[in-house]
Scaffold this motif. Sequence first.
Motif, mmCIF file in Angstrom:
data_model
loop_
_atom_site.group_PDB
_atom_site.id
_atom_site.type_symbol
_atom_site.label_atom_id
_atom_site.label_comp_id
_atom_site.label_asym_id
_atom_site.label_seq_id
_atom_site.Cartn_x
_atom_site.Cartn_y
_atom_site.Cartn_z
ATOM 1 N N ARG A 274 4.358 -5.706 1.485
ATOM 2 C CA ARG A 274 5.360 -4.464 1.073
ATOM 3 C C ARG A 274 4.502 -3.402 0.596
ATOM 4 O O ARG A 274 4.954 -2.118 0.953
ATOM 5 C CB ARG A 274 5.876 -5.073 -0.416
ATOM 6 N N ALA A 275 3.086 -3.412 0.084
ATOM 7 C CA ALA A 275 2.238 -2.330 -0.310
ATOM 8 C C ALA A 275 2.035 -1.515 0.872
ATOM 9 O O ALA A 275 1.906 -0.376 0.973
ATOM 10 C CB ALA A 275 1.185 -2.660 -1.035
ATOM 11 N N VAL A 276 1.448 -2.288 1.998
ATOM 12 C CA VAL A 276 0.914 -1.523 3.221
ATOM 13 C C VAL A 276 2.135 -0.898 4.129
ATOM 14 O O VAL A 276 1.685 0.080 4.436
ATOM 15 C CB VAL A 276 0.084 -2.730 4.276
ATOM 16 N N GLY A 277 3.454 -1.397 3.889
ATOM 17 C CA GLY A 277 4.471 -1.001 4.684
ATOM 18 C C GLY A 277 4.590 -1.425 6.112
ATOM 19 O O GLY A 277 3.765 -2.413 6.602
ATOM 20 N N GLY A 278 5.504 -0.954 6.873
ATOM 21 C CA GLY A 278 5.575 -1.387 8.191
ATOM 22 C C GLY A 278 4.400 -1.313 9.023
ATOM 23 O O GLY A 278 3.911 -0.151 9.085
#
Length: 614
Positions: A274-278
């Motif tokens: 979630r923190a890193v993103g897609g």
Amino acid sequence: MQIKPRQHLLDMWQAVARHSFDGGEWSWGEWGGRSSVADAERLLCLLYPATEIPAFRLDTPDVTEPDVAKALRNVGDAGDIPTRLVEILGDFMDRHRDENGPLFAGGHYFAPADPRQQLSAEQRKADVVDSYSMSVSLCLATLAFCQVYRAGTRRASTLARIDRLREDAGVRLTAAMVGLLRSFTVDVVDIASDQGQALARLLGRGRLSDRQVLQRFQRRFTSLRAVITESLRLGLDADVRDQLRDERRLFECGWAWSVVKGAPEIDLAPETARAVGGQPQGVARPVPYLHFTVVALDGIIDLFSERTLVLGLLTAEQQKLSDALRLRWELTQQYWSAIARFDDDVWPLEDIPWRTTLQQLESEYFSLTVVSILVHDRMRGPTSDHDLRRIIGVVERLAERGGITGGASRAAPAIGVHSPGVTMPLLGSESLGPAMTWTMNDYSTQLLKRTVQLCALSRDIPSVDRLHRLAETILDHVWARRIKEGEGVGLWDDVPAAHPPSPVRQGPLSWNLTERVTECMVAAHKLYDQPANPSVQLSQLARDTISEAAHLLGREQEEHPAPAPRSPQGEEIRSIEADLRRARQLVEVQPGTAFALVLGVLGRLDSLARARGV
């Protein structure tokens, strides 16, 4: 020009502070659109020395050296500098991310293959391996800086900013590591294909048939092929591993220019994901580039540096990613080191210039990138003086062919490797719009860095002397290219200053060149920080002379009454004894110094003897 890392870095820091702080406020500039690569390079000009060289520390204001504080007076006093750096680094993290996570855009470093076309804003936002690698180095330096600075401050607002920066740097570091894993590729080819034929010509050099090349390739890379097929799982397509099992095929490994098309996503813990993103869809063709491979290797090595390990900068999940990258780091170096030295009689590396296999591009720059990988590989363990001397010979030829140690006429290709540089098409970028290119013009600084690193590796004194002289000559060339007037005074790059026939510089100053010079100075500091190479012959001479001096001192003390402790004669005897002890301590590591000390001892003992008429 003598290499003086401390003074050169202080001059550069002063120039960076003068350029980047406009009216006391940090200014990024917006020339050609935002580039996470250029912005990271600018920050590393400050943060890399500050976290690698103890004398340049900025994280503890009480121990900041006076000359360091003076060089950065445009930033503030010693107490202001770390606070300002936290603000600027936080601004960088915000500047290069969106709602989906960190961004690794090439920005104005991308150029259209057809100069009549324009790149869209979306194309300039494409990820690039240079940004991944620079972000690894920058985030690790940021985490190290914050860890020390936080321990020495008590202000709540500052602590909150530091904690947020550490979180942001950790997220960006993870994203960059994921990007590097998904940009690694193995390109498997049939020897009958155009690319296979190009690789066979490179390895066989017209002396071996395709069958002989394939047989030698199989013998040389059997174990490496097995490790890749069985051990590389993260980020590598399963079809590639299946193709690699066919020993009748050749292959190359390394890093593409961006995430490879079809690269599988890396499994991360839900909170990290979630923190890193897609994870972006790959666009790059699965083809290794020598330039991007060297850039990746330079960044990955920071993941397992002594600083990273001692400070415990990586989380458990990042450590797993680091282990996967280290395996690719080692395999890539083994592969290209073996390719460069495929034929013991005449190495393919010694046939300058190097020609790439897929695009058939030919340049001294590519020879230099292979040298860089070979130097990386030599740094992993001991190597023979014979091999090092052959590498040094290649480096000396590259310096001459680059117009650094030899004259370069207007028509000579020597100028082209500096300005405009060597341009490569980015295969796969056409899926985003007009085809894009990437230009490398860091030939001189990369040559300087590898020369300094070779100097640190060599234990052969004549070779070290050759490398020292070569490094000083290259530095003359690099230093002559500093900007003398206008924007960026004291920074880089003004190629016409060293090569008058070359085109006048266009656009902003080059943070790429400036950061590479910073790396060179840090490498030079590490060179001087290690013990000097002791001469075996001088060590023996020093030991023999120490033996004579010890005997004469013993006779002096036996044949004559002991002088009064506080008399001039007593002080002289104690001084002689101290110098002799010091000479014995240094004889193995600094035989020249030991010899000089003991010569002084012999002279003073002889003076005592002459005073008595002996």
